[in-house]
Design an enzyme around this catalytic site. Structure first.
Site, PDB file in Angstrom:
ATOM      1  N   ASP A  91       0.833  -1.202   0.000  1.00 39.81           N
ATOM      2  CA  ASP A  91       0.000   0.000   0.000  1.00 39.81           C
ATOM      3  C   ASP A  91       0.870   1.256   0.000  1.00 39.81           C
ATOM      4  O   ASP A  91       1.751   1.410   0.835  1.00 39.81           O
ATOM      5  CB  ASP A  91      -0.902  -0.002   1.240  1.00 39.81           C
ATOM      6  CG  ASP A  91      -1.823   1.210   1.295  1.00 39.81           C
ATOM      7  OD1 ASP A  91      -2.985   1.086   0.884  1.00 39.81           O
ATOM      8  OD2 ASP A  91      -1.358   2.279   1.755  1.00 39.81           O
ATOM      9  N   TYR A  96       2.458  10.190  -0.097  1.00 38.44           N
ATOM     10  CA  TYR A  96       3.585   9.634   0.657  1.00 38.44           C
ATOM     11  C   TYR A  96       4.916  10.018   0.025  1.00 38.44           C
ATOM     12  O   TYR A  96       5.956   9.949   0.692  1.00 38.44           O
ATOM     13  CB  TYR A  96       3.505   8.101   0.721  1.00 38.44           C
ATOM     14  CG  TYR A  96       2.318   7.528   1.448  1.00 38.44           C
ATOM     15  CD1 TYR A  96       1.430   8.336   2.160  1.00 38.44           C
ATOM     16  CD2 TYR A  96       2.073   6.155   1.419  1.00 38.44           C
ATOM     17  CE1 TYR A  96       0.337   7.803   2.797  1.00 38.44           C
ATOM     18  CE2 TYR A  96       0.983   5.613   2.068  1.00 38.44           C
ATOM     19  CZ  TYR A  96       0.111   6.429   2.750  1.00 38.44           C
ATOM     20  OH  TYR A  96      -0.971   5.886   3.392  1.00 38.44           O
ATOM     21  N   LYS A 121      -3.116   5.800  -3.906  1.00 35.07           N
ATOM     22  CA  LYS A 121      -4.233   6.689  -3.586  1.00 35.07           C
ATOM     23  C   LYS A 121      -4.033   8.052  -4.235  1.00 35.07           C
ATOM     24  O   LYS A 121      -2.919   8.565  -4.315  1.00 35.07           O
ATOM     25  CB  LYS A 121      -4.357   6.858  -2.071  1.00 35.07           C
ATOM     26  CG  LYS A 121      -4.334   5.573  -1.290  1.00 35.07           C
ATOM     27  CD  LYS A 121      -4.426   5.828   0.211  1.00 35.07           C
ATOM     28  CE  LYS A 121      -4.016   4.619   1.012  1.00 35.07           C
ATOM     29  NZ  LYS A 121      -2.565   4.365   0.991  1.00 35.07           N
ATOM     30  N   HIS A 154      -8.069   9.401  -1.643  1.00 31.90           N
ATOM     31  CA  HIS A 154      -7.441   9.428  -0.321  1.00 31.90           C
ATOM     32  C   HIS A 154      -8.296  10.133   0.736  1.00 31.90           C
ATOM     33  O   HIS A 154      -8.356   9.700   1.883  1.00 31.90           O
ATOM     34  CB  HIS A 154      -6.069  10.112  -0.406  1.00 31.90           C
ATOM     35  CG  HIS A 154      -5.108   9.646   0.622  1.00 31.90           C
ATOM     36  ND1 HIS A 154      -3.754   9.559   0.405  1.00 31.90           N
ATOM     37  CD2 HIS A 154      -5.280   9.228   1.896  1.00 31.90           C
ATOM     38  CE1 HIS A 154      -3.143   9.111   1.485  1.00 31.90           C
ATOM     39  NE2 HIS A 154      -4.061   8.909   2.405  1.00 31.90           N
TER      40      HIS A 154
END
Length: 315
Positions: A91, A96, A121, A154
């Site tokens: 994931d 990120y 996401k 997200h």
């Protein structure tokens, strides 16, 4: 960025079990009555991790590897090691800032793409029809992949309707095997369902023993949308890894607090994506299929529910 093994001055795994407990290849899988949890069990012959069938018929591993805050060489190594010890669900997310490192870790693992389940996401700043399509292609390029298994919105902000339409089109084109949501509350999900032509398969939300999300759990089961837990250990907050209730339960089975938490998620039919940069912890996180929490254990864990977020800074 090497992940700290101490959180708020407390060792992450006080009750870490060594030796034979790390024999992930020798996991014994018990029979779980998933009918209680709105899920069904399926074992891929290539993996020791059970999978659940999503509402579109796609199978998704019940436990995966989270990559939030992992960067650079640490991320590459961690992803490759996670795959090497048996994780198949990986994931990540645009926000990120590590998709290229995750992609390199996947490449270095040597495992064929077909055996993996990769999630990313879409971040709020990319919401909208055209921007979603561009962001998706950027994620694919960074990951070095031809398709995603799961793509999530997200957060329920921005042009959600335009974003969902773009994701539906990408799904229908075969570029994504499943589409879903993250951090959507029931009212927000109901609003999306009113115009969606493809039903979301997953809602990834905050849930752990201190925020058990009973109402959301029941709602998602009723809607046949799979619940997935981000930060299944609450990032160690509230003394998760030394909690005496979890420790007493774990002592009976020779398991750590972390393993008890992951087993609890599993028995609820909730997918969990723990993160670690340490191989021993990765192996430990997969070693949860040789014991089963009984009703008394589950009732004790129920008493830990504070029914509120443990990440107020993220809301």
């Amino acid at each position: 960025m090497k992940e700290k093994t101490r959180i708020n001055g407390i060792e992450r795994r006080v009750f870490l079990q060594r030796g034979g407990l790390f024999a992930a290849s020798a996991l014994i899988l018990p029979t779980i009555n998933y009918g209680l949890f709105g899920a069904s069990e399926h074992l891929d012959s290539e993996s020791t991790v059970p999978t659940v069938m999503l509402n579109n018929g796609l199978y998704m591993p019940m436990i995966g590897f989270g990559t939030h805050s992992l960067k650079g060489d640490t991320c590459v190594r961690s992803v490759a090691e996670a795959i090497s010890v048996g994780f198949r669900l990986i994931d990540t997310a645009t926000v990120y800032g590590n998709e290229e490192y995750v992609g390199e870790g996947i490449k270095q693992s040597g495992i064929s793409r077909e055996e993996l389940f990769i999630t990313s996401k879409l971040w709020v700043s990319d919401s909208g029809y055209e921007t979603t399509k561009l962001a998706f292609e950027t994620s694919l390029m960074k990951l070095g992949l031809d398709y995603l298994d799961l793509y999530l919105i997200h957060r329920p902000r921005g042009d959600v309707k335009g974003t969902w339409k773009a994701m539906e089109d990408l799904y229908k084109e075969g570029k994504i095997k499943a589409i879903g949501l993250s951090n959507f509350e029931p009212a927000q999900l109901d609003e999306l369902l009113a115009y969606a032509t493809v039903k979301p398969t997953v809602n990834q939300i905050e849930t752990h023993v201190f925020f058990q999300q009973q109402k959301a759990h029941a709602y998602l089961r009723q809607k046949k949308i799979q619940m997935e837990a981000w930060s299944p250990f609450a990032a160690g907050r509230n003394g998760m890894f030394t909690n005496p209730t979890l420790a007493a339960i774990g002592k009976k089975y020779k398991k750590s607090n972390a393993q008890v938490c992951l087993r609890w998620h599993y028995q609820r039919g909730v997918i969990a994506i723990p993160r670690s940069s340490q191989k021993a912890h990765m192996i430990e996180n997969l070693d949860i299929f040789d014991f089963e929490l009984n009703e008394a254990d589950l009732q004790k864990i129920a008493t830990l529910d504070l029914d509120r977020t443990q990440f107020p800074e993220w809301t």
